[in-house]
Design an enzyme around this catalytic site. Sequence first.
Site, PDB file in Angstrom:
ATOM      1  N   GLY A  66       0.815  -1.272  -0.015  1.00 35.87           N
ATOM      2  CA  GLY A  66       0.042   0.031   0.014  1.00 35.87           C
ATOM      3  C   GLY A  66       0.879   1.025   0.032  1.00 35.87           C
ATOM      4  N   PHE A  67       2.095   0.900   0.577  1.00 36.84           N
ATOM      5  CA  PHE A  67       2.841   2.256   0.457  1.00 36.84           C
ATOM      6  C   PHE A  67       3.574   2.674  -0.665  1.00 36.84           C
ATOM      7  CE2 PHE A  67       6.522   4.987   1.520  1.00 36.84           C
ATOM      8  CZ  PHE A  67       5.927   5.823   2.544  1.00 36.84           C
ATOM      9  N   ASP A  68       4.355   1.397  -1.465  1.00 38.45           N
ATOM     10  CA  ASP A  68       4.970   1.572  -2.586  1.00 38.45           C
ATOM     11  C   ASP A  68       4.128   0.920  -3.528  1.00 38.45           C
ATOM     12  OD1 ASP A  68       6.277   1.981  -4.769  1.00 38.45           O
ATOM     13  OD2 ASP A  68       8.248   0.850  -3.864  1.00 38.45           O
ATOM     14  N   MET A 116      -8.568   3.528  -1.636  1.00 43.06           N
ATOM     15  CA  MET A 116      -7.458   3.928  -2.393  1.00 43.06           C
ATOM     16  C   MET A 116      -8.241   3.155  -3.779  1.00 43.06           C
ATOM     17  SD  MET A 116      -5.559   6.306  -1.607  1.00 43.06           S
ATOM     18  CE  MET A 116      -4.120   6.142  -2.678  1.00 43.06           C
ATOM     19  N   GLY A 117      -8.516   1.704  -3.755  1.00 44.55           N
ATOM     20  CA  GLY A 117      -9.014   1.086  -4.666  1.00 44.55           C
ATOM     21  C   GLY A 117      -7.952   0.571  -5.366  1.00 44.55           C
ATOM     22  N   PHE A 118      -6.689   0.155  -4.800  1.00 48.91           N
ATOM     23  CA  PHE A 118      -5.870  -0.803  -5.723  1.00 48.91           C
ATOM     24  C   PHE A 118      -5.362   0.102  -7.065  1.00 48.91           C
ATOM     25  CE2 PHE A 118      -7.284  -5.456  -4.647  1.00 48.91           C
ATOM     26  CZ  PHE A 118      -6.729  -5.071  -3.400  1.00 48.91           C
ATOM     27  N   ASN A 178      -3.922 -10.810  -1.931  1.00 46.46           N
ATOM     28  CA  ASN A 178      -4.707  -9.987  -1.325  1.00 46.46           C
ATOM     29  C   ASN A 178      -6.280 -10.332  -1.386  1.00 46.46           C
ATOM     30  OD1 ASN A 178      -5.955  -7.964  -0.115  1.00 46.46           O
ATOM     31  ND2 ASN A 178      -4.714  -6.236  -0.755  1.00 46.46           N
ATOM     32  N   SER A 181      -8.987  -6.678   1.036  1.00 49.03           N
ATOM     33  CA  SER A 181      -9.305  -4.938   0.938  1.00 49.03           C
ATOM     34  C   SER A 181     -10.556  -4.955   0.976  1.00 49.03           C
ATOM     35  CB  SER A 181      -8.481  -4.684  -0.186  1.00 49.03           C
ATOM     36  OG  SER A 181      -8.795  -3.320  -0.263  1.00 49.03           O
ATOM     37  N   ASN A 183     -11.949  -2.338  -0.190  1.00 57.32           N
ATOM     38  CA  ASN A 183     -11.978  -1.117  -1.306  1.00 57.32           C
ATOM     39  C   ASN A 183     -12.024  -1.551  -2.829  1.00 57.32           C
ATOM     40  OD1 ASN A 183     -11.663   0.624   0.702  1.00 57.32           O
ATOM     41  ND2 ASN A 183      -9.613   0.609   0.764  1.00 57.32           N
ATOM     42  N   THR A 184     -12.493  -3.047  -2.750  1.00 60.25           N
ATOM     43  CA  THR A 184     -12.681  -3.365  -4.289  1.00 60.25           C
ATOM     44  C   THR A 184     -13.983  -4.557  -4.145  1.00 60.25           C
ATOM     45  OG1 THR A 184     -10.405  -3.679  -5.055  1.00 60.25           O
ATOM     46  CG2 THR A 184     -12.044  -5.088  -6.022  1.00 60.25           C
ATOM     47  N   LYS A 215      -3.052 -12.934   2.637  1.00 55.97           N
ATOM     48  CA  LYS A 215      -3.357 -11.737   3.381  1.00 55.97           C
ATOM     49  C   LYS A 215      -4.903 -11.667   3.861  1.00 55.97           C
ATOM     50  CE  LYS A 215      -2.105  -6.723   4.448  1.00 55.97           C
ATOM     51  NZ  LYS A 215      -1.538  -5.623   3.852  1.00 55.97           N
ATOM     52  N   THR A 243      -2.539  -8.401   9.637  1.00 57.99           N
ATOM     53  CA  THR A 243      -4.096  -8.339   9.025  1.00 57.99           C
ATOM     54  C   THR A 243      -4.098  -7.121   8.020  1.00 57.99           C
ATOM     55  OG1 THR A 243      -5.159  -6.970  10.689  1.00 57.99           O
ATOM     56  CG2 THR A 243      -5.228  -9.227  11.021  1.00 57.99           C
ATOM     57  N   ASN A 244      -5.039  -7.266   7.321  1.00 53.89           N
ATOM     58  CA  ASN A 244      -5.367  -6.069   6.220  1.00 53.89           C
ATOM     59  C   ASN A 244      -5.975  -5.075   7.228  1.00 53.89           C
ATOM     60  OD1 ASN A 244      -5.722  -4.450   4.024  1.00 53.89           O
ATOM     61  ND2 ASN A 244      -5.890  -6.213   2.860  1.00 53.89           N
ATOM     62  N   THR A 245      -6.812  -3.770   6.494  1.00 52.28           N
ATOM     63  CA  THR A 245      -7.294  -2.807   7.233  1.00 52.28           C
ATOM     64  C   THR A 245      -8.900  -3.450   7.515  1.00 52.28           C
ATOM     65  OG1 THR A 245      -8.215  -2.186   5.222  1.00 52.28           O
ATOM     66  CG2 THR A 245      -6.305  -1.023   5.933  1.00 52.28           C
TER      67      THR A 245
END
Length: 344
Positions: A66-68, A116-118, A178, A181, A183-184, A215, A243-245
């Site tokens: 998620g950062f890079d 963000m949505g990937f 993943n 998430s 967000n998808t 994940k 874990t994820n968010t």
Amino acid sequence: MYRILFSLVFRHMDPERAHHLAFAVIRILPRLGLSRLVSRFTMPRTDLHVKALGLTFPSPFGVAAGFDKNGTAILGLGALGFGHVEVGTVTAIAQPGNPRPRLFRLIPDRAIVNRMGFNNEGAASVATRVEAARSARRRPVIGLNIGKSRVVDVADAVADYRVSARAAASVADYLAVNVSSPNTPGLRDLQAIESLRPLLAAVKEEAGATPLLVKIAPDLADDDIVAVAGLAVELGLDGIIATNTTISRDGLVTDEKVVAAAGAGGLSGAPLAHRSLEVLRLLREHVPGTMCIVSVGGVETAADVRTRLAAGATLVQGYSAFIYRGPLWARSINRGLDRMSPLV
């Protein structure tokens, strides 16, 4: 110094814009030939290396996916002291992600909400960057996190993941699937065992000898977490990232209007620490001691990292605290671990 800069400048900026500004500085470190010099200042002074997944990690602490997102700052992040960098999430089909604004700070909670949505440039493009970074003499361990393309129906997810895995497997040190998430649309439904089994089996086939992890979300019920653990063992996966968010907003101290204004998305940061630790302990009870567990969620300090390792984590990741603690965050964790007696 960074706390003052954050209070006076960054907290008043759009979070995504602030991220891109900081990212530009991180990316330029290798180009200026400063990576080696900076890493002498940031990496552990004592031997903190971890052997896992058939790899040697110079520090147990790495930066989470998620950062890079596009693999453009791998070497810079390694120079800042991260023992591994998990790139992504990448998808088979390049996509812009969700409309802005899509990243929000909950400062009193030291948390972030993102939807963000990937957003990424596509698995094939990112794989080329990862391959280039792997050729560097001094580099962190590099993972590639893959997810479902938004335009692909959930029913066709297996084929979509295969494309990403095929592009990533030959260049990444490890792969992370993943399915967690928020967000998808429909993605988290893939965590159901009947959907997850064929998906992971297909990605494992494409991954070949490349270590493979899955994940998971903190919002899974304990019974479902145990079921995923059993499936990971059954399929011969190399590890689990937990874990994820979270989609939960329980226990926040940030003003309710601010939380409501942030809207939907995954919550990360300090409020996730308790559940993330619970999931870690539960997983460690149900997988072999040799299986790699990467603990992520609410990690801020060396003491947090040490707690996760003591609870059974093989490796630990962070992301959200980068925003609140700044570029020397990984250094502070490495130095803190240096001062602690080793785990027996």
